[in-house]
Each structure stands twice: as C-alpha cells, then as structure tokens.
Design an enzyme around this catalytic site. Structure first.
Site, PDB file in Angstrom:
ATOM      1  N   GLU A 144      -6.987 -12.553   5.604  1.00 48.20           N
ATOM      2  CA  GLU A 144      -7.724 -11.294   5.763  1.00 48.20           C
ATOM      3  C   GLU A 144      -9.058 -11.326   5.028  1.00 48.20           C
ATOM      4  O   GLU A 144      -9.498 -10.318   4.476  1.00 48.20           O
ATOM      5  CB  GLU A 144      -6.861 -10.117   5.302  1.00 48.20           C
ATOM      6  N   ARG A 162       6.898  -6.881   2.877  1.00 46.20           N
ATOM      7  CA  ARG A 162       5.617  -7.304   2.313  1.00 46.20           C
ATOM      8  C   ARG A 162       5.549  -6.926   0.841  1.00 46.20           C
ATOM      9  O   ARG A 162       5.572  -5.736   0.492  1.00 46.20           O
ATOM     10  CB  ARG A 162       4.441  -6.659   3.061  1.00 46.20           C
ATOM     11  N   HIS A 196       0.815  -1.218   0.000  1.00 47.19           N
ATOM     12  CA  HIS A 196       0.000   0.000   0.000  1.00 47.19           C
ATOM     13  C   HIS A 196       0.847   1.265   0.000  1.00 47.19           C
ATOM     14  O   HIS A 196       0.346   2.331   0.354  1.00 47.19           O
ATOM     15  CB  HIS A 196      -0.921  -0.004   1.224  1.00 47.19           C
ATOM     16  N   ASP A 222      16.284 -11.786  -3.673  1.00 41.39           N
ATOM     17  CA  ASP A 222      17.614 -11.528  -4.220  1.00 41.39           C
ATOM     18  C   ASP A 222      18.265 -10.278  -3.627  1.00 41.39           C
ATOM     19  O   ASP A 222      19.501 -10.209  -3.523  1.00 41.39           O
ATOM     20  CB  ASP A 222      17.551 -11.401  -5.744  1.00 41.39           C
ATOM     21  N   ASP A 264      -8.908  -5.596   6.059  1.00 42.17           N
ATOM     22  CA  ASP A 264      -9.530  -6.293   4.936  1.00 42.17           C
ATOM     23  C   ASP A 264     -10.510  -7.352   5.420  1.00 42.17           C
ATOM     24  O   ASP A 264     -11.525  -7.618   4.758  1.00 42.17           O
ATOM     25  CB  ASP A 264      -8.462  -6.916   4.040  1.00 42.17           C
TER      26      ASP A 264
END
Length: 256
Positions: free
Chosen positions: A151, A73, A48, A87, A177
């Site tokens: 969620e 995240r 977000h 990576d 959510d």
C-alpha cells in the site's frame, strides 16, 4: 485430531475466486450473522477498529461453524500480536503495510515455529484444540495463510521481490494508503491510483500469486475483479449499515 483444514488457502491455490466482506463491528453475534450471508471470507479488522483480542476470539468462535472463512488483520507487523492471533485460532492473516521483501520474510517468520521462524509455542490453545491436535508444531504452517498488504509506492517498487518470498500466499493491494503515498490522500479511486493498482494485480498474477483488493468504488472494484483478483473484498459491514440507515431516514423524512 488433525490440524484444521484451511479451505480459504486451498481455494486460493486452486485459483478459485474468493469474495469477501470487511468486518469492522466488534461483536461475536455480528460475526456469526455475517458468516451466514454467503461470503467466502470475512476480514476481521484490528488495524483501524477498536477490536480487543478477547472480542476477536469470540468472533472467530462464533463464525467457526459456518462456511465463511475468517481472515484476521493485526494492527501491524508485530510478532507478539501475530502470535496471540494464531494462538486464538486465526489461520489466515492479512499483514498491513509490508513494503519490502525483508518485511514479508518477517511476516512469514512470525507464523512459523523455530528453527524456521519466530513464533513462540503454546501447547494448550484454541489453535491446538487445547492440546488435541497431533503434531501441531510441525504441521501448523501447512494450513496457515499469510497475506501481505502492499500500500505504498515503495511496496510497488519491491513487488516482485515481495511475491517471491517463500510462505507468502497472496498479496493484497490497499488503495487508500497507496493513494496517500502517491500524493492523492483521500482519493483511493484516483485514475492514477487505479492504474497503479491494476498494474500491480497483473504483476502479482505474473508472479504466480493471488492478488486481493478492497475498494468501495464500484467501477474500480469491477475493473480489479476483471483484471484477475483472486480474493476480492466487495463491501465493508459498517458502510452497508450506514448507507441503508441513511437512505431509509431520507426516504421517510421526504414524506414530510
């Protein structure tokens, strides 16, 4: 050189409470400063937040010398994005919107090399200390922590199956959510949402997995912590900044 030890994963396995801060301000200096505030983990969010891969890379580098562990995240359960995050050296991932055991298995597979998984191999990367980590391809998974985010009502109905997926190291409840999925958009601390989340914490613990949560409602947060969350995000950096800035502005304007 060995694969870097993931102290956050080890602490979760040992049942040690990990207190975290959501980090949404995309800046390496900010990440470095937050890593010195005493939290066990920082969540660097790109779901977000306008957070580029390059910025996340520098934030991981800035926080690395300090005791706080960085969890990252991605924006979604995307194989390419997850591969790139690994990576650049992320060792703990929080995968959003995992609704089924199949999606949980796909999340784990994204972090594993073939034949166990789907991660593409790059020999010269920050994750391998630019080729210096011996046996990285065969040992990396031992120090990777895969957290999945439940969620939705669908995810709660599949919770035990999600917890049973091999390679899932923890399950995180997303109240905002979840509230929308339950018919209460914008009401992440609605009593029914809280009840569902607290029940989910108990179910996750019964499956032998650590449970996580983020809520800015202090009573809800305290109840979740008391219910036994193992990795608990207690604040969002931008919220802390805005509340302090607004309070100071109101204080001085009230002086006339």
């Amino acid at each position: 050189m060995k694969v870097p030890h993931n102290r956050f994963k080890a602490a979760l396995r040992a049942g040690q409470q990990q207190i975290g801060l959501w980090c949404t301000i995309p800046n390496a200096g900010h990440a470095e400063a937050m890593a010195l505030c005493g939290y066990d983990w920082l969540l660097i969010d790109s779901e977000h937040v306008a957070m580029s891969l390059e910025t996340m890379h520098t934030m991981l580098q800035a926080a690395a010398p300090h005791p706080t562990h960085c969890v990252v995240r991605p924006g979604s359960l995307d194989l390419v994005e997850i591969k790139r995050l690994l990576d650049i050296g992320a060792q703990s991932l929080l995968i959003p919107m995992v609704n089924t055991a199949d999606e949980a298995r796909r999340a784990v597979a994204a972090t594993r090399y073939a034949p166990e998984g789907l991660r593409g191999f790059a020999g010269i990367s920050r994750a391998t200390h630019y080729g210096l980590v011996e046996g990285y391809a065969t040992r990396a998974a031992e120090e990777l922590c895969v957290l999945v985010q439940v969620e939705s009502v669908e995810a709660l109905s599949n919770l035990e199956e999600i917890c049973a997926v091999d390679g899932v190291d923890g399950v995180f409840i997303g109240p905002a959510d979840l509230a929308a999925s339950m018919g209460y958009p914008g009401q992440g601390a609605h009593p029914e949402v809280q009840a569902a989340a607290l029940d989910a914490i108990a179910r996750i613990r019964a499956c032998g997995k650590p449970a996580g949560i983020l809520t800015l409602n202090p009573d809800f947060l305290a109840a979740a912590h008391a219910a036994g969350t193992g990795f608990t995000a207690v604040a969002v950096d931008q919220d802390l900044l805005l509340r302090a800035a607004r309070a100071l502005s109101a204080e001085w304007k009230a002086r006339g």
